[in-house]
Design an enzyme around this catalytic site. Sequence first.
Site, PDB file in Angstrom:
ATOM      1  N   GLU A 108     100.754  13.651 -79.216  1.00  0.00           N
ATOM      2  CA  GLU A 108      99.797  12.541 -79.339  1.00  0.00           C
ATOM      3  C   GLU A 108      99.310  12.386 -80.781  1.00  0.00           C
ATOM      4  O   GLU A 108      99.301  13.359 -81.536  1.00  0.00           O
ATOM      5  CB  GLU A 108      98.584  12.809 -78.442  1.00  0.00           C
ATOM      6  CG  GLU A 108      98.575  12.052 -77.132  1.00  0.00           C
ATOM      7  CD  GLU A 108      98.263  10.563 -77.290  1.00  0.00           C
ATOM      8  OE1 GLU A 108      98.470   9.988 -78.384  1.00  0.00           O
ATOM      9  OE2 GLU A 108      97.799   9.962 -76.308  1.00  0.00           O
ATOM     10  N   ASP A 109      98.885  11.195 -81.138  1.00  0.00           N
ATOM     11  CA  ASP A 109      98.293  10.974 -82.449  1.00  0.00           C
ATOM     12  C   ASP A 109      96.846  11.467 -82.502  1.00  0.00           C
ATOM     13  O   ASP A 109      96.442  12.156 -83.419  1.00  0.00           O
ATOM     14  CB  ASP A 109      98.373   9.486 -82.855  1.00  0.00           C
ATOM     15  CG  ASP A 109      97.853   8.542 -81.771  1.00  0.00           C
ATOM     16  OD1 ASP A 109      97.411   9.018 -80.697  1.00  0.00           O
ATOM     17  OD2 ASP A 109      97.894   7.316 -81.991  1.00  0.00           O
ATOM     18  N   ASP A 112      90.702  11.115 -78.221  1.00  0.00           N
ATOM     19  CA  ASP A 112      89.388  10.527 -78.454  1.00  0.00           C
ATOM     20  C   ASP A 112      88.515  10.824 -77.229  1.00  0.00           C
ATOM     21  O   ASP A 112      87.938  11.902 -77.125  1.00  0.00           O
ATOM     22  CB  ASP A 112      89.603   9.029 -78.711  1.00  0.00           C
ATOM     23  CG  ASP A 112      88.354   8.281 -79.101  1.00  0.00           C
ATOM     24  OD1 ASP A 112      87.402   8.912 -79.578  1.00  0.00           O
ATOM     25  OD2 ASP A 112      88.320   7.046 -78.944  1.00  0.00           O
ATOM     26  N   PHE A 161      86.365   5.637 -86.596  1.00  0.00           N
ATOM     27  CA  PHE A 161      87.640   4.986 -86.312  1.00  0.00           C
ATOM     28  C   PHE A 161      88.568   5.178 -87.507  1.00  0.00           C
ATOM     29  O   PHE A 161      88.226   4.825 -88.629  1.00  0.00           O
ATOM     30  CB  PHE A 161      87.436   3.502 -86.022  1.00  0.00           C
ATOM     31  CG  PHE A 161      88.667   2.868 -85.457  1.00  0.00           C
ATOM     32  CD1 PHE A 161      88.980   3.021 -84.111  1.00  0.00           C
ATOM     33  CD2 PHE A 161      89.529   2.157 -86.268  1.00  0.00           C
ATOM     34  CE1 PHE A 161      90.140   2.468 -83.582  1.00  0.00           C
ATOM     35  CE2 PHE A 161      90.690   1.596 -85.747  1.00  0.00           C
ATOM     36  CZ  PHE A 161      90.990   1.749 -84.406  1.00  0.00           C
ATOM     37  N   ARG A 174      99.850   1.290 -89.432  1.00  0.00           N
ATOM     38  CA  ARG A 174     100.524   2.497 -88.933  1.00  0.00           C
ATOM     39  C   ARG A 174     101.357   3.166 -90.034  1.00  0.00           C
ATOM     40  O   ARG A 174     101.668   4.341 -89.969  1.00  0.00           O
ATOM     41  CB  ARG A 174     101.462   2.144 -87.767  1.00  0.00           C
ATOM     42  CG  ARG A 174     100.758   1.630 -86.530  1.00  0.00           C
ATOM     43  CD  ARG A 174     101.739   1.548 -85.382  1.00  0.00           C
ATOM     44  NE  ARG A 174     101.260   0.744 -84.271  1.00  0.00           N
ATOM     45  CZ  ARG A 174     100.504   1.187 -83.278  1.00  0.00           C
ATOM     46  NH1 ARG A 174     100.086   2.435 -83.272  1.00  0.00           N
ATOM     47  NH2 ARG A 174     100.139   0.383 -82.297  1.00  0.00           N
TER      48      ARG A 174
HETATM   49  P1  IMP Z   1      91.518   8.275 -75.567  1.00  0.00           P
HETATM   50  O1  IMP Z   1      92.094   7.921 -74.211  1.00  0.00           O
HETATM   51  O2  IMP Z   1      90.141   7.709 -75.743  1.00  0.00           O
HETATM   52  O3  IMP Z   1      91.570   9.753 -75.861  1.00  0.00           O
HETATM   53  O4  IMP Z   1      92.343   7.492 -76.659  1.00  0.00           O
HETATM   54  C1  IMP Z   1      93.626   7.812 -77.003  1.00  0.00           C
HETATM   55  C2  IMP Z   1      94.278   6.667 -77.738  1.00  0.00           C
HETATM   56  O5  IMP Z   1      93.340   5.742 -78.291  1.00  0.00           O
HETATM   57  C3  IMP Z   1      95.064   7.184 -78.921  1.00  0.00           C
HETATM   58  O6  IMP Z   1      96.372   7.556 -78.551  1.00  0.00           O
HETATM   59  C4  IMP Z   1      95.021   6.010 -79.891  1.00  0.00           C
HETATM   60  O7  IMP Z   1      96.082   5.135 -79.604  1.00  0.00           O
HETATM   61  C5  IMP Z   1      93.703   5.316 -79.576  1.00  0.00           C
HETATM   62  N1  IMP Z   1      92.645   5.708 -80.543  1.00  0.00           N
HETATM   63  C6  IMP Z   1      91.600   6.524 -80.321  1.00  0.00           C
HETATM   64  N2  IMP Z   1      90.840   6.679 -81.435  1.00  0.00           N
HETATM   65  C7  IMP Z   1      91.450   5.948 -82.383  1.00  0.00           C
HETATM   66  C8  IMP Z   1      91.147   5.734 -83.782  1.00  0.00           C
HETATM   67  O8  IMP Z   1      90.185   6.232 -84.396  1.00  0.00           O
HETATM   68  N3  IMP Z   1      92.020   4.908 -84.451  1.00  0.00           N
HETATM   69  C9  IMP Z   1      93.107   4.339 -83.846  1.00  0.00           C
HETATM   70  N4  IMP Z   1      93.415   4.525 -82.555  1.00  0.00           N
HETATM   71  C10 IMP Z   1      92.589   5.329 -81.822  1.00  0.00           C
END
Ligand code: IMP
Length: 184
Positions: A108-109, A112, A161, A174
């Site tokens: 994963e990147d 969050d 963010f 990206r």
């Molecule tokens: P989560 O389900 O809230 O953990 O979010 C996961 C996904 O949200 C990541 O794989 C990203 O694609 C996107 N995301 C969460 N935070 C950021 C950020 O700070 N910048 C860009 N994309 C984000």
Amino acid sequence: MTFDDQDYLLRYPMIERVLISSEDITRRIRQLGNEISRDYQGSTPIFVCILKGAYPFLADLTRCVSVEHEVDFMAVSSYDGGVQSTGVVKIEKDLKANITDRDVVLVEDIIDTGLTISYLVDMLQTRNPRSIRVASLLDKKAARKKEVPLHYVGFEIPKEFVIGYGLDYDEKFRNLPFIGIMKA
Ligand code: IMP
């Protein structure tokens, strides 16, 4: 910061600052690759890249992994182009590989809220893999709504963010070689 990072900063005036430089990313990924290589001795793990954001991380990480392995891709959407999590995870593209009895590393990147990865782990567990571990370049721990065990983490970052190195804002940025913060 490299010359390349500075060059990108000049070309993208909407970026406020570099949070993690490309050099630091490279160094940390090499360490993670070594750790993963030690942990998976004797196994042929399958690295599952969660598209779109994890593609640079997958490419760089797997080049630092010395054990034989495979890669596959999944696409999910959890955000609708903006900066807020909807909590809704949609599978846009499923795996090609059969992961039954396989060691799976989800790549994963960023984690969050944790909603996306916990949904994916639960969903993939139903396919009876031998193991599932999560490798995430970034961990925004303070934003967590659902606890998920992260096995390999590149950097813990504040609740801001971020863009770059696969991460987008409205599908852009990206391509940046670093992790940056946009101007408000
Ligand atoms: P989560 O389900 O809230 O953990 O979010 C996961 C996904 O949200 C990541 O794989 C990203 O694609 C996107 N995301 C969460 N935070 C950021 C950020 O700070 N910048 C860009 N994309 C984000």
